[in-house]
Design a protein around this motif. Sequence first.
Motif, PDB file in Angstrom:
ATOM      1  N   SER A   1    -102.781  17.788 -83.080  1.00 21.21           N
ATOM      2  CA  SER A   1    -102.937  17.304 -84.451  1.00 21.21           C
ATOM      3  C   SER A   1    -102.522  18.349 -85.486  1.00 21.21           C
ATOM      4  CB  SER A   1    -104.384  16.875 -84.699  1.00 21.21           C
ATOM      5  OG  SER A   1    -105.279  17.933 -84.406  1.00 21.21           O
ATOM      6  N   ALA A   2    -102.734  19.639 -85.180  1.00 24.42           N
ATOM      7  CA  ALA A   2    -102.394  20.699 -86.128  1.00 24.42           C
ATOM      8  C   ALA A   2    -100.942  21.119 -85.916  1.00 24.42           C
ATOM      9  CB  ALA A   2    -103.329  21.889 -85.952  1.00 24.42           C
ATOM     10  N   LYS A   3    -100.153  21.097 -86.985  1.00 25.28           N
ATOM     11  CA  LYS A   3     -98.728  21.401 -86.889  1.00 25.28           C
ATOM     12  C   LYS A   3     -98.294  22.245 -88.080  1.00 25.28           C
ATOM     13  CE  LYS A   3     -97.686  17.026 -84.559  1.00 25.28           C
ATOM     14  NZ  LYS A   3     -98.618  15.967 -84.810  1.00 25.28           N
ATOM     15  N   LEU A   4     -97.328  23.108 -87.828  1.00 22.06           N
ATOM     16  CA  LEU A   4     -96.663  23.846 -88.892  1.00 22.06           C
ATOM     17  C   LEU A   4     -95.336  23.141 -89.147  1.00 22.06           C
ATOM     18  CD1 LEU A   4     -97.011  26.351 -90.680  1.00 22.06           C
ATOM     19  CD2 LEU A   4     -95.748  27.659 -88.957  1.00 22.06           C
ATOM     20  N   ILE A   5     -95.144  22.640 -90.363  1.00 26.38           N
ATOM     21  CA  ILE A   5     -94.015  21.759 -90.656  1.00 26.38           C
ATOM     22  C   ILE A   5     -92.967  22.489 -91.489  1.00 26.38           C
ATOM     23  CG2 ILE A   5     -93.301  19.614 -91.787  1.00 26.38           C
ATOM     24  CD1 ILE A   5     -96.053  18.465 -91.105  1.00 26.38           C
ATOM     25  N   PHE A   6     -91.733  22.410 -91.014  1.00 25.92           N
ATOM     26  CA  PHE A   6     -90.600  23.037 -91.687  1.00 25.92           C
ATOM     27  C   PHE A   6     -89.740  21.947 -92.331  1.00 25.92           C
ATOM     28  CE2 PHE A   6     -92.038  25.816 -88.374  1.00 25.92           C
ATOM     29  CZ  PHE A   6     -91.986  27.084 -88.947  1.00 25.92           C
ATOM     30  N   GLU A   7     -89.303  22.223 -93.552  1.00 29.64           N
ATOM     31  CA  GLU A   7     -88.515  21.248 -94.311  1.00 29.64           C
ATOM     32  C   GLU A   7     -87.049  21.665 -94.346  1.00 29.64           C
ATOM     33  OE1 GLU A   7     -88.077  20.476 -98.999  1.00 29.64           O
ATOM     34  OE2 GLU A   7     -90.105  20.096 -98.236  1.00 29.64           O
ATOM     35  N   GLY A   8     -86.177  20.669 -94.331  1.00 27.77           N
ATOM     36  CA  GLY A   8     -84.755  20.928 -94.505  1.00 27.77           C
ATOM     37  C   GLY A   8     -84.142  19.920 -95.457  1.00 27.77           C
ATOM     38  N   ILE A   9     -83.165  20.371 -96.234  1.00 24.98           N
ATOM     39  CA  ILE A   9     -82.438  19.476 -97.128  1.00 24.98           C
ATOM     40  C   ILE A   9     -80.943  19.574 -96.816  1.00 24.98           C
ATOM     41  CG2 ILE A   9     -84.166  19.538 -98.957  1.00 24.98           C
ATOM     42  CD1 ILE A   9     -82.382  21.593-100.410  1.00 24.98           C
TER      43      ILE A   9
ATOM     44  N   LEU B   1     -99.727  31.257 -87.560  1.00 25.11           N
ATOM     45  CA  LEU B   1     -99.817  30.830 -88.952  1.00 25.11           C
ATOM     46  C   LEU B   1     -99.457  31.976 -89.910  1.00 25.11           C
ATOM     47  CD1 LEU B   1    -103.062  28.669 -88.959  1.00 25.11           C
ATOM     48  CD2 LEU B   1    -100.707  27.881 -89.295  1.00 25.11           C
ATOM     49  N   PRO B   2     -98.918  31.634 -91.086  1.00 27.58           N
ATOM     50  CA  PRO B   2     -98.629  32.668 -92.091  1.00 27.58           C
ATOM     51  C   PRO B   2     -99.904  33.409 -92.509  1.00 27.58           C
ATOM     52  CG  PRO B   2     -97.544  30.596 -92.658  1.00 27.58           C
ATOM     53  CD  PRO B   2     -98.475  30.293 -91.532  1.00 27.58           C
ATOM     54  N   LYS B   3     -99.786  34.728 -92.683  1.00 26.74           N
ATOM     55  CA  LYS B   3    -100.904  35.576 -93.115  1.00 26.74           C
ATOM     56  C   LYS B   3    -100.460  36.405 -94.317  1.00 26.74           C
ATOM     57  CE  LYS B   3    -103.773  34.777 -89.576  1.00 26.74           C
ATOM     58  NZ  LYS B   3    -102.924  33.842 -88.803  1.00 26.74           N
ATOM     59  N   ASP B   4    -101.428  36.861 -95.097  1.00 26.89           N
ATOM     60  CA  ASP B   4    -101.112  37.707 -96.253  1.00 26.89           C
ATOM     61  C   ASP B   4    -100.312  38.938 -95.845  1.00 26.89           C
ATOM     62  OD1 ASP B   4    -102.447  35.959 -97.874  1.00 26.89           O
ATOM     63  OD2 ASP B   4    -104.258  37.187 -98.068  1.00 26.89           O
ATOM     64  N   GLU B   5    -100.677  39.491 -94.698  1.00 25.67           N
ATOM     65  CA  GLU B   5    -100.028  40.718 -94.247  1.00 25.67           C
ATOM     66  C   GLU B   5     -98.714  40.455 -93.508  1.00 25.67           C
ATOM     67  OE1 GLU B   5    -103.166  39.545 -91.147  1.00 25.67           O
ATOM     68  OE2 GLU B   5    -102.885  39.489 -93.328  1.00 25.67           O
ATOM     69  N   GLY B   6     -98.348  39.204 -93.402  1.00 28.79           N
ATOM     70  CA  GLY B   6     -97.118  38.850 -92.690  1.00 28.79           C
ATOM     71  C   GLY B   6     -97.404  38.429 -91.260  1.00 28.79           C
ATOM     72  N   LEU B   7     -96.369  38.301 -90.480  1.00 32.14           N
ATOM     73  CA  LEU B   7     -96.479  37.825 -89.108  1.00 32.14           C
ATOM     74  C   LEU B   7     -96.445  38.993 -88.135  1.00 32.14           C
ATOM     75  CD1 LEU B   7     -93.987  34.834 -89.401  1.00 32.14           C
ATOM     76  CD2 LEU B   7     -96.487  34.699 -89.336  1.00 32.14           C
ATOM     77  N   LYS B   8     -97.284  38.934 -87.104  1.00 28.06           N
ATOM     78  CA  LYS B   8     -97.300  39.976 -86.084  1.00 28.06           C
ATOM     79  C   LYS B   8     -96.193  39.695 -85.076  1.00 28.06           C
ATOM     80  CE  LYS B   8    -100.240  42.263 -82.672  1.00 28.06           C
ATOM     81  NZ  LYS B   8    -101.579  42.292 -82.029  1.00 28.06           N
ATOM     82  N   LYS B   9     -95.297  40.652 -84.913  1.00 33.09           N
ATOM     83  CA  LYS B   9     -94.169  40.484 -84.011  1.00 33.09           C
ATOM     84  C   LYS B   9     -94.518  41.024 -82.636  1.00 33.09           C
ATOM     85  CE  LYS B   9     -89.146  40.818 -83.941  1.00 33.09           C
ATOM     86  NZ  LYS B   9     -87.930  41.219 -84.711  1.00 33.09           N
ATOM     87  N   LEU B  10     -94.406  40.166 -81.630  1.00 30.97           N
ATOM     88  CA  LEU B  10     -94.707  40.519 -80.246  1.00 30.97           C
ATOM     89  C   LEU B  10     -93.408  40.596 -79.454  1.00 30.97           C
ATOM     90  CD1 LEU B  10     -97.762  38.127 -79.745  1.00 30.97           C
ATOM     91  CD2 LEU B  10     -97.815  40.544 -80.389  1.00 30.97           C
ATOM     92  N   ASP B  11     -93.517  41.089 -78.231  1.00 32.07           N
ATOM     93  CA  ASP B  11     -92.352  41.203 -77.352  1.00 32.07           C
ATOM     94  C   ASP B  11     -92.439  40.113 -76.278  1.00 32.07           C
ATOM     95  OD1 ASP B  11     -90.209  41.841 -75.758  1.00 32.07           O
ATOM     96  OD2 ASP B  11     -90.942  43.841 -75.187  1.00 32.07           O
ATOM     97  N   PHE B  12     -91.553  39.117 -76.385  1.00 32.94           N
ATOM     98  CA  PHE B  12     -91.540  38.023 -75.416  1.00 32.94           C
ATOM     99  C   PHE B  12     -90.337  38.115 -74.468  1.00 32.94           C
ATOM    100  CE2 PHE B  12     -93.807  36.252 -79.131  1.00 32.94           C
ATOM    101  CZ  PHE B  12     -95.023  35.977 -78.519  1.00 32.94           C
ATOM    102  N   GLY B  13     -89.683  39.268 -74.447  1.00 30.53           N
ATOM    103  CA  GLY B  13     -88.552  39.425 -73.550  1.00 30.53           C
ATOM    104  C   GLY B  13     -87.371  38.565 -73.979  1.00 30.53           C
TER     105      GLY B  13
END
Length: 421
Positions: A313-321, A399-411
């Motif tokens: 049910s919870a989604k992060l939605i991206f818009e395009g035009i 989710l977006p955070k005030d401090e930005g996004l934490k970048k992980l290493d997924f190979g």
Amino acid sequence: MATVANSVPHPTLIPADPFVPASEQKGLHNRWHPDIPAFATVKPGEVFNIECVDWTGAQIGNNDTSDDIRDIDLTRIHNLSGPVAVEGAEPGDCLVVDILDVRPFDKMPWGYTGIFELENGGGLFAREFQSRAAKAIWDFKGVYATSRHIPGVRFAGVSHPGLIGTAPSAELLATWNKREGALIDAHIDSVPPVAYGPLSTGAYVGQELPDDVRAKIYREGARTVPGREHGGNCDIKNLSRGSRCYFPVFVKGANLSVGDLHFSQGDGELSFCGAIEMAGIITFSTSIIKGGIEKFALKQPIFLPSPIDPLYSAKLIFEGISVDYHGDGTQYNMDATVAYKQAALNAIAYLMKIGYTREQAYLLLSAAPVESHVGALVDSPNACVTLALPLGIFEHDILPKDEGLKKLDFGQCAVRSDGVL
């Protein structure tokens, strides 16, 4: 006490082996043509199983390079199981197909998603990315899929046939070939091609046929790449178990064929081989509505989606035009495809901020249960399309955070053995 009496298993009308090349198996075909005879016949109301190879016909392996994606023979793809004739179906009728179950083979509990080469298959971003082969192998555990090539995600699949349809009449086949041939001629130098015309090379019908009939089918048969009036390769992810399909009938018996099974797929199947492709078993029951084409104004199939759907049910939605702001900034007029591409590119850019490579993000949007919707097609000049990424598929907070996004290493996903991307 349970007894054997009156316990009749549903028959398997077309067997298939996922580890044997499709061109060595009976009951399969990879072209559409009215002269392909029915391999099996059923009565309305019967429940039956059909086994399917993966769409490439066993060309892709469970390994850690994408050389097999790079080298795939696209003349031999979309190997369908069938045709299955339904007694009593006549041209002008509507064939009702209930999809009762879709599942992978027990002996092959894995599937794959691929990015194809620009010059061999392409995909939504073939030109933008100058695509080179990459892939992800997915392991199935019940309803869930995980991948060693895209860590940090786990999601429930909505398994479905990517390709299902009835046979065309001779007149309809001629219409397809004429209109698609004109498009090819108008874009003769397009890379990747705008369409694939009839081609004898790689054509296959796994039945005994007179030489002249086989030659005619191979010469005239429509490729199975696009969807058309009869259904075909429409890649509608919600046609999972419990769905009902209403297909127009163009030949006696309807001659239903199916293949290109998917364990999961995002709306749009971005990367061409964009679902989690699998081999497996599909269970059907059919019925007939006489005169259904006229009764329902049935120009193309109608579908009743499955009542079964993962609860994300919870989604992060991206818009395009319809502005190519990831490219040269060109303004397009109400172009929903451009808008969809921009939404997807926005999502890919976001996923790269949290550590996924561009290839991993592209593959994930293709394979996961991503939803896309048209927001508006009336506000010139910009069409608006959205792409919704389920939050519940991730093992970490995105989710977006005030401090930005934490970048992980997924190979990285599986790439070519020469390392070219």
